[in-house]
Design a protein around this motif. Structure first.
Motif, PDB file in Angstrom:
ATOM      1  N   ASN A  26      44.586   1.472  53.571  1.00  0.00           N
ATOM      2  CA  ASN A  26      44.363   0.057  53.275  1.00  0.00           C
ATOM      3  C   ASN A  26      45.657  -0.519  52.695  1.00  0.00           C
ATOM      4  O   ASN A  26      45.750  -0.829  51.522  1.00  0.00           O
ATOM      5  CB  ASN A  26      43.213  -0.121  52.281  1.00  0.00           C
ATOM      6  N   VAL A  27      46.668  -0.653  53.577  1.00  0.00           N
ATOM      7  CA  VAL A  27      47.953  -1.122  53.088  1.00  0.00           C
ATOM      8  C   VAL A  27      47.964  -2.617  52.838  1.00  0.00           C
ATOM      9  O   VAL A  27      48.729  -3.112  52.021  1.00  0.00           O
ATOM     10  CB  VAL A  27      49.096  -0.736  54.050  1.00  0.00           C
ATOM     11  N   GLY A  28      47.123  -3.371  53.542  1.00  0.00           N
ATOM     12  CA  GLY A  28      46.997  -4.794  53.268  1.00  0.00           C
ATOM     13  C   GLY A  28      48.187  -5.629  53.689  1.00  0.00           C
ATOM     14  O   GLY A  28      48.373  -6.735  53.174  1.00  0.00           O
ATOM     15  N   VAL A  29      49.014  -5.122  54.594  1.00  0.00           N
ATOM     16  CA  VAL A  29      50.136  -5.912  55.110  1.00  0.00           C
ATOM     17  C   VAL A  29      50.107  -5.862  56.629  1.00  0.00           C
ATOM     18  O   VAL A  29      49.458  -5.007  57.236  1.00  0.00           O
ATOM     19  CB  VAL A  29      51.505  -5.381  54.596  1.00  0.00           C
ATOM     20  N   ALA A  30      50.822  -6.802  57.238  1.00  0.00           N
ATOM     21  CA  ALA A  30      50.866  -6.863  58.694  1.00  0.00           C
ATOM     22  C   ALA A  30      51.472  -5.582  59.272  1.00  0.00           C
ATOM     23  O   ALA A  30      52.354  -4.992  58.656  1.00  0.00           O
ATOM     24  CB  ALA A  30      51.697  -8.070  59.135  1.00  0.00           C
ATOM     25  N   PRO A  31      51.007  -5.164  60.459  1.00  0.00           N
ATOM     26  CA  PRO A  31      51.604  -3.986  61.081  1.00  0.00           C
ATOM     27  C   PRO A  31      53.016  -4.292  61.567  1.00  0.00           C
ATOM     28  O   PRO A  31      53.316  -5.412  61.979  1.00  0.00           O
ATOM     29  CB  PRO A  31      50.666  -3.696  62.260  1.00  0.00           C
ATOM     30  N   GLY A  32      53.883  -3.328  61.484  1.00  0.00           N
ATOM     31  CA  GLY A  32      55.252  -3.533  61.949  1.00  0.00           C
ATOM     32  C   GLY A  32      56.126  -2.368  61.550  1.00  0.00           C
ATOM     33  O   GLY A  32      55.921  -1.770  60.488  1.00  0.00           O
ATOM     34  N   ASP A  33      57.107  -2.055  62.404  1.00  0.00           N
ATOM     35  CA  ASP A  33      58.022  -0.981  62.071  1.00  0.00           C
ATOM     36  C   ASP A  33      59.162  -1.518  61.212  1.00  0.00           C
ATOM     37  O   ASP A  33      59.200  -2.709  60.862  1.00  0.00           O
ATOM     38  CB  ASP A  33      58.553  -0.303  63.332  1.00  0.00           C
ATOM     39  N   ALA A  34      60.111  -0.659  60.875  1.00  0.00           N
ATOM     40  CA  ALA A  34      61.205  -1.053  59.983  1.00  0.00           C
ATOM     41  C   ALA A  34      62.003  -2.217  60.550  1.00  0.00           C
ATOM     42  O   ALA A  34      62.401  -3.132  59.812  1.00  0.00           O
ATOM     43  CB  ALA A  34      62.111   0.144  59.720  1.00  0.00           C
ATOM     44  N   ALA A  35      62.215  -2.209  61.865  1.00  0.00           N
ATOM     45  CA  ALA A  35      62.979  -3.287  62.488  1.00  0.00           C
ATOM     46  C   ALA A  35      62.233  -4.619  62.389  1.00  0.00           C
ATOM     47  O   ALA A  35      62.845  -5.672  62.127  1.00  0.00           O
ATOM     48  CB  ALA A  35      63.271  -2.951  63.954  1.00  0.00           C
ATOM     49  N   TRP A  36      60.922  -4.562  62.580  1.00  0.00           N
ATOM     50  CA  TRP A  36      60.122  -5.797  62.477  1.00  0.00           C
ATOM     51  C   TRP A  36      60.212  -6.377  61.075  1.00  0.00           C
ATOM     52  O   TRP A  36      60.392  -7.584  60.891  1.00  0.00           O
ATOM     53  CB  TRP A  36      58.666  -5.505  62.847  1.00  0.00           C
ATOM     54  N   TRP A  37      60.080  -5.506  60.070  1.00  0.00           N
ATOM     55  CA  TRP A  37      60.120  -5.980  58.695  1.00  0.00           C
ATOM     56  C   TRP A  37      61.515  -6.486  58.316  1.00  0.00           C
ATOM     57  O   TRP A  37      61.634  -7.465  57.577  1.00  0.00           O
ATOM     58  CB  TRP A  37      59.676  -4.864  57.734  1.00  0.00           C
ATOM     59  N   HIS A  81      61.623  -9.885  59.807  1.00  0.00           N
ATOM     60  CA  HIS A  81      60.738 -10.773  59.036  1.00  0.00           C
ATOM     61  C   HIS A  81      61.410 -11.208  57.733  1.00  0.00           C
ATOM     62  O   HIS A  81      61.424 -12.390  57.395  1.00  0.00           O
ATOM     63  CB  HIS A  81      59.430 -10.045  58.738  1.00  0.00           C
ATOM     64  N   ARG A  82      61.970 -10.239  57.020  1.00  0.00           N
ATOM     65  CA  ARG A  82      62.654 -10.560  55.763  1.00  0.00           C
ATOM     66  C   ARG A  82      63.827 -11.489  56.020  1.00  0.00           C
ATOM     67  O   ARG A  82      64.088 -12.417  55.232  1.00  0.00           O
ATOM     68  CB  ARG A  82      63.120  -9.283  55.063  1.00  0.00           C
ATOM     69  N   GLY A  83      64.545 -11.274  57.119  1.00  0.00           N
ATOM     70  CA  GLY A  83      65.653 -12.163  57.463  1.00  0.00           C
ATOM     71  C   GLY A  83      65.199 -13.586  57.704  1.00  0.00           C
ATOM     72  O   GLY A  83      65.867 -14.539  57.281  1.00  0.00           O
ATOM     73  N   ARG A  84      64.058 -13.749  58.380  1.00  0.00           N
ATOM     74  CA  ARG A  84      63.526 -15.101  58.610  1.00  0.00           C
ATOM     75  C   ARG A  84      63.165 -15.779  57.301  1.00  0.00           C
ATOM     76  O   ARG A  84      63.417 -16.973  57.117  1.00  0.00           O
ATOM     77  CB  ARG A  84      62.307 -15.043  59.529  1.00  0.00           C
ATOM     78  N   LEU A  85      62.576 -15.020  56.375  1.00  0.00           N
ATOM     79  CA  LEU A  85      62.240 -15.586  55.065  1.00  0.00           C
ATOM     80  C   LEU A  85      63.491 -16.004  54.308  1.00  0.00           C
ATOM     81  O   LEU A  85      63.529 -17.063  53.662  1.00  0.00           O
ATOM     82  CB  LEU A  85      61.436 -14.577  54.239  1.00  0.00           C
ATOM     83  N   GLU A  86      64.520 -15.162  54.380  1.00  0.00           N
ATOM     84  CA  GLU A  86      65.779 -15.483  53.710  1.00  0.00           C
ATOM     85  C   GLU A  86      66.389 -16.752  54.285  1.00  0.00           C
ATOM     86  O   GLU A  86      66.847 -17.631  53.538  1.00  0.00           O
ATOM     87  CB  GLU A  86      66.741 -14.311  53.851  1.00  0.00           C
ATOM     88  N   ARG A  87      66.378 -16.874  55.599  1.00  0.00           N
ATOM     89  CA  ARG A  87      66.934 -18.081  56.230  1.00  0.00           C
ATOM     90  C   ARG A  87      66.136 -19.319  55.868  1.00  0.00           C
ATOM     91  O   ARG A  87      66.709 -20.386  55.605  1.00  0.00           O
ATOM     92  CB  ARG A  87      66.984 -17.890  57.754  1.00  0.00           C
ATOM     93  N   ALA A  88      64.819 -19.202  55.832  1.00  0.00           N
ATOM     94  CA  ALA A  88      63.977 -20.344  55.466  1.00  0.00           C
ATOM     95  C   ALA A  88      64.237 -20.771  54.026  1.00  0.00           C
ATOM     96  O   ALA A  88      64.300 -21.975  53.718  1.00  0.00           O
ATOM     97  CB  ALA A  88      62.506 -19.990  55.659  1.00  0.00           C
TER      98      ALA A  88
END
Length: 203
Positions: A168-179, A182-189
């Motif tokens: 029950n990790v409670g986060v979206a599925p994704g491998d290291a590259a996806w995350w 994702h983090r890069g998109r948040l940083e840019r936003a």
């Protein structure tokens, strides 16, 4: 809702938080369960030690049901913040077992008393120290979940492990590259929002 049903709900959410807090210790070295992860020293085993004292206080002493557990870090004259970290002389096993005994003692209080039973919190101000069992349990649930959240972040920063429990990790599925993406998109936003706010300030 009956008192029995209400107690069942309260016990369920309290136990979820307890289990989540202990799960964060799994697979870590003695150093990693103790090391300070924030400027204020937040550490995983210290959170467990603190949570044990909270349960024994609010769901024991408050209702005239002292556990008899020695808690020198909470006595008068103890070092400030002593309940939030673990010395080299205190073993992980002892702290975890103390927490489990605190669970049992707290659960026995919940089972023995009606939810509208009034207790007195010894460390609250006179005249403002009365609390019902229902309020006390709710308070302990909130406190434990808060610290389980702290532990979740500390553990993620340590080795990337996240979630409330195994499976029950409670986060979206994704491998290291996806995350990473994702983090890069948040940083840019975030940077774009900051840029726009700066432009608005100079208009």
């Amino acid at each position: 809702m009956t008192s029995t049903a209400a107690k069942t709900d309260l016990r369920f959410y309290l136990q979820c938080a307890r289990d989540a807090l202990l799960w964060k210790l799994e697979g870590l070295s003695e150093y990693d369960v103790r090391r300070p992860a924030t400027p204020t020293g937040t550490n995983l085993l210290g959170l467990v030690k603190h949570a044990a004292g909270v349960e024994l206080g609010y769901l024991g002493d408050t209702f005239g049901r002292p556990s008899g557990e020695p808690l020198p870090w909470l006595e008068d004259g103890a070092e400030a913040n002593a309940d939030m970290w673990v010395t080299a002389d205190e073993s992980r096993e002892d702290v975890v077992e103390l927490y489990r005994r605190a669970w049992a003692h707290a659960d026995a209080t919940i089972d023995a008393l009606a939810l509208d039973t009034v207790g007195r919190v010894p460390w609250w101000a006179d005249g403002k120290d009365e609390v019902t069992l229902h309020h006390a349990v709710t308070r302990v649930i909130a406190d434990t979940h808060r610290h389980a959240g702290h532990a979740d972040i500390v553990r993620e920063l340590m080795d990337g492990a996240v979630g409330m429990s195994e499976g029950n990790v409670g986060v979206a599925p994704g491998d290291a590259a996806w995350w990473e993406d994702h983090r890069g998109r948040l940083e840019r936003a975030a940077r774009e929002a900051d840029r726009r706010a700066a432009q608005d300030r100079v208009r």
